[in-house]
Design a protein around this motif. Structure first.
Motif, mmCIF file in Angstrom:
data_model
loop_
_atom_site.group_PDB
_atom_site.id
_atom_site.type_symbol
_atom_site.label_atom_id
_atom_site.label_comp_id
_atom_site.label_asym_id
_atom_site.label_seq_id
_atom_site.Cartn_x
_atom_site.Cartn_y
_atom_site.Cartn_z
ATOM 1 N N GLN A 198 62.044 31.516 37.025
ATOM 2 C CA GLN A 198 63.046 32.485 37.458
ATOM 3 C C GLN A 198 62.442 33.859 37.751
ATOM 4 O OE1 GLN A 198 66.327 31.517 37.983
ATOM 5 N NE2 GLN A 198 65.344 29.543 37.648
ATOM 6 N N GLN A 199 61.157 34.017 37.460
ATOM 7 C CA GLN A 199 60.518 35.320 37.664
ATOM 8 C C GLN A 199 59.919 35.411 39.062
ATOM 9 O OE1 GLN A 199 61.118 37.594 35.801
ATOM 10 N NE2 GLN A 199 60.450 37.411 33.687
ATOM 11 N N ARG A 200 59.951 36.619 39.599
ATOM 12 C CA ARG A 200 59.264 36.865 40.863
ATOM 13 C C ARG A 200 58.371 38.089 40.697
ATOM 14 N NH1 ARG A 200 61.241 38.678 46.820
ATOM 15 N NH2 ARG A 200 62.059 40.402 45.610
ATOM 16 N N TYR A 201 57.078 37.847 40.800
ATOM 17 C CA TYR A 201 56.100 38.922 40.663
ATOM 18 C C TYR A 201 55.614 39.361 42.048
ATOM 19 C CZ TYR A 201 55.769 36.882 35.969
ATOM 20 O OH TYR A 201 56.060 36.383 34.728
ATOM 21 N N PHE A 202 55.231 40.630 42.141
ATOM 22 C CA PHE A 202 54.539 41.115 43.329
ATOM 23 C C PHE A 202 53.049 41.189 43.011
ATOM 24 C CE2 PHE A 202 58.806 42.886 44.075
ATOM 25 C CZ PHE A 202 59.019 42.402 45.351
ATOM 26 N N ALA A 203 52.239 40.721 43.955
ATOM 27 C CA ALA A 203 50.783 40.824 43.823
ATOM 28 C C ALA A 203 50.288 41.942 44.729
ATOM 29 C CB ALA A 203 50.134 39.500 44.212
ATOM 30 N N ASN A 204 49.110 42.460 44.411
ATOM 31 C CA ASN A 204 48.581 43.580 45.187
ATOM 32 C C ASN A 204 48.029 43.172 46.544
ATOM 33 O OD1 ASN A 204 48.840 45.749 43.133
ATOM 34 N ND2 ASN A 204 47.563 44.314 41.977
ATOM 35 N N CYS A 205 47.579 41.926 46.635
ATOM 36 C CA CYS A 205 46.880 41.503 47.850
ATOM 37 C C CYS A 205 46.782 39.986 47.864
ATOM 38 C CB CYS A 205 45.493 42.135 47.888
ATOM 39 S SG CYS A 205 44.446 41.593 46.520
ATOM 40 N N ALA A 206 46.080 39.478 48.888
ATOM 41 C CA ALA A 206 45.967 38.026 49.035
ATOM 42 C C ALA A 206 45.068 37.403 47.961
ATOM 43 C CB ALA A 206 45.440 37.692 50.427
ATOM 44 N N TRP A 207 44.229 38.197 47.344
ATOM 45 C CA TRP A 207 43.458 37.670 46.202
ATOM 46 C C TRP A 207 44.364 37.611 44.971
ATOM 47 C CZ3 TRP A 207 38.598 40.351 43.663
ATOM 48 C CH2 TRP A 207 38.153 39.555 42.617
ATOM 49 N N ASP A 208 45.035 38.700 44.701
ATOM 50 C CA ASP A 208 45.842 38.755 43.487
ATOM 51 C C ASP A 208 47.028 37.786 43.514
ATOM 52 O OD1 ASP A 208 44.195 40.521 42.243
ATOM 53 O OD2 ASP A 208 45.394 42.305 42.676
ATOM 54 N N VAL A 211 40.777 34.631 53.276
ATOM 55 C CA VAL A 211 41.102 35.940 52.696
ATOM 56 C C VAL A 211 39.983 36.880 53.113
ATOM 57 C CG1 VAL A 211 41.433 37.258 50.577
ATOM 58 C CG2 VAL A 211 42.332 34.907 50.751
ATOM 59 N N ASN A 212 40.353 37.972 53.763
ATOM 60 C CA ASN A 212 39.331 38.915 54.222
ATOM 61 C C ASN A 212 39.216 40.105 53.272
ATOM 62 O OD1 ASN A 212 37.404 39.584 56.391
ATOM 63 N ND2 ASN A 212 38.648 41.434 56.501
ATOM 64 N N PHE A 213 37.995 40.338 52.838
ATOM 65 C CA PHE A 213 37.682 41.497 51.995
ATOM 66 C C PHE A 213 37.054 42.534 52.920
ATOM 67 C CE2 PHE A 213 37.971 39.668 47.636
ATOM 68 C CZ PHE A 213 38.202 38.337 47.974
ATOM 69 N N SER A 214 37.718 43.652 53.143
ATOM 70 C CA SER A 214 37.159 44.610 54.094
ATOM 71 C C SER A 214 36.381 45.736 53.421
ATOM 72 C CB SER A 214 38.266 45.197 54.979
ATOM 73 O OG SER A 214 39.228 45.826 54.210
ATOM 74 N N VAL A 215 36.513 45.858 52.107
ATOM 75 C CA VAL A 215 35.823 46.934 51.388
ATOM 76 C C VAL A 215 34.749 46.325 50.495
ATOM 77 C CG1 VAL A 215 36.121 48.808 49.712
ATOM 78 C CG2 VAL A 215 37.907 48.344 51.405
ATOM 79 N N PRO A 216 33.498 46.806 50.585
ATOM 80 C CA PRO A 216 32.463 46.258 49.708
ATOM 81 C C PRO A 216 32.763 46.527 48.233
ATOM 82 C CG PRO A 216 31.592 48.055 51.050
ATOM 83 C CD PRO A 216 32.999 47.850 51.482
ATOM 84 N N PHE A 217 32.269 45.632 47.366
ATOM 85 C CA PHE A 217 32.623 45.733 45.943
ATOM 86 C C PHE A 217 32.346 47.117 45.366
ATOM 87 C CE2 PHE A 217 31.469 45.678 41.480
ATOM 88 C CZ PHE A 217 32.664 45.249 40.937
ATOM 89 N N LYS A 218 31.257 47.720 45.748
ATOM 90 C CA LYS A 218 30.880 49.008 45.142
ATOM 91 C C LYS A 218 31.958 50.077 45.355
ATOM 92 C CE LYS A 218 28.021 50.491 49.077
ATOM 93 N NZ LYS A 218 28.978 51.429 49.653
ATOM 94 N N ASP A 219 32.825 49.875 46.348
ATOM 95 C CA ASP A 219 33.863 50.875 46.636
ATOM 96 C C ASP A 219 35.257 50.451 46.171
ATOM 97 O OD1 ASP A 219 31.951 52.461 47.907
ATOM 98 O OD2 ASP A 219 32.262 51.466 49.827
ATOM 99 N N TRP A 220 35.378 49.308 45.508
ATOM 100 C CA TRP A 220 36.703 48.813 45.137
ATOM 101 C C TRP A 220 37.490 49.789 44.278
ATOM 102 C CZ3 TRP A 220 36.559 42.867 43.729
ATOM 103 C CH2 TRP A 220 36.235 42.144 44.884
ATOM 104 N N TYR A 221 36.799 50.440 43.367
ATOM 105 C CA TYR A 221 37.534 51.275 42.426
ATOM 106 C C TYR A 221 37.711 52.718 42.905
ATOM 107 C CZ TYR A 221 37.190 47.266 39.404
ATOM 108 O OH TYR A 221 37.312 45.990 38.901
ATOM 109 N N ALA A 222 37.149 53.009 44.078
ATOM 110 C CA ALA A 222 37.305 54.361 44.620
ATOM 111 C C ALA A 222 38.732 54.572 45.116
ATOM 112 C CB ALA A 222 36.309 54.589 45.747
ATOM 113 N N ASP A 223 39.345 53.501 45.628
ATOM 114 C CA ASP A 223 40.711 53.606 46.137
ATOM 115 C C ASP A 223 41.379 52.235 45.996
ATOM 116 O OD1 ASP A 223 43.092 54.007 47.405
ATOM 117 O OD2 ASP A 223 42.241 54.562 49.346
#
Lengths: 152, 71
Positions: A84-94, A136-148
């Motif tokens: 019965q729950q509906r969650y929102f994910a941040n992206c196609a990975w999540d 699933v396309n990752f457009s930002v390299p890992f080193k920058d994931w936490y910048a934004d």
């Protein structure tokens, strides 16, 4: 100055996740203050320390949780229905991370880019059952994931 | 991270939006990656993903280019 989360903060983090799983929404710091019997000021400070440690992400300039990976606290183009729950994910990975983390079957609905349509991806028997080989396309390299994180 | 039908669609999207092309990963690989990434997120002892674990996870799924390098 950034202060590391305390052991108590990490217990709050655990409860925030439990709350989100149970209710498909993020608790306010006021909810946590009540549950833990601490002041709202203490709960707010704990949220800030957890944010600084990337354990959750607060709204820019605010006190509300925006991202609790893999969950999004605001509506997105990726939903995951579990019972019965509906969650929102941040992206196609999540959107895959939510049933993966919960170890449950689910119905994922996701925006398909370019054609701008929503596709359903059932997770049955512990495995996604897509109707084709999606990417699933990752457009930002890992080193920058936490910048934004909001735009990553 | 966005969902696409094909590499061609990703090229179209990158051309129209001006976004970086980045790296495309098959959905079923991302499923396995996500299970590993989030496997202990609900554990009370979770204290964040350490760089060594992230490196090992990317390695396990063949994500070894500069794009996936962990500082």
């Amino acid at each position: 100055m950034t202060t590391q989360p305390t052991t108590h903060d990490w217990a709050i983090r655990t409860r925030v996740y439990e709350f989100f799983v149970e209710r498909a929404r993020a608790p306010r710091y006021t909810d946590i203050a009540t549950e833990f019997g601490i002041s709202e000021r203490e709960a707010r400070a704990a949220y800030r320390r957890l944010h600084d440690a990337h354990a959750l992400l607060l709204e820019p300039g605010g006190d509300r949780i925006r991202i609790l990976n893999p969950f999004s606290a605001i509506p997105t183009a990726y939903t995951v229905e579990v019972g019965q729950q509906r969650y929102f994910a941040n992206c196609a990975w999540d959107m895959l991370g939510i049933p993966g983390m919960l170890g449950t079957d689910a119905l994922i609905r996701a925006k398909l880019e370019v054609v701008s349509k929503t596709v359903g991806i059932p997770v049955v028997g512990g495995e996604p059952q897509p109707d084709r080989d999606y990417l699933v396309n990752f457009s930002v390299p890992f080193k920058d994931w936490y910048a934004d994180q909001i735009h990553t | 991270m966005l969902l696409f039908r094909s590499e061609e669609d990703i090229e179209t999207w990158a051309g129209k939006t001006g976004n970086n092309r980045g790296e495309a990963v098959p959905l079923m690989t991302v499923w396995e990656l996500g299970k590993e990434w989030y496997r202990d997120r609900l554990d009370p002892d979770f204290r964040g993903l350490k760089p060594d674990r992230v490196r090992a996870t990317f390695q396990r799924f063949g994500l070894t280019s500069e794009f996936w390098q962990v500082p």
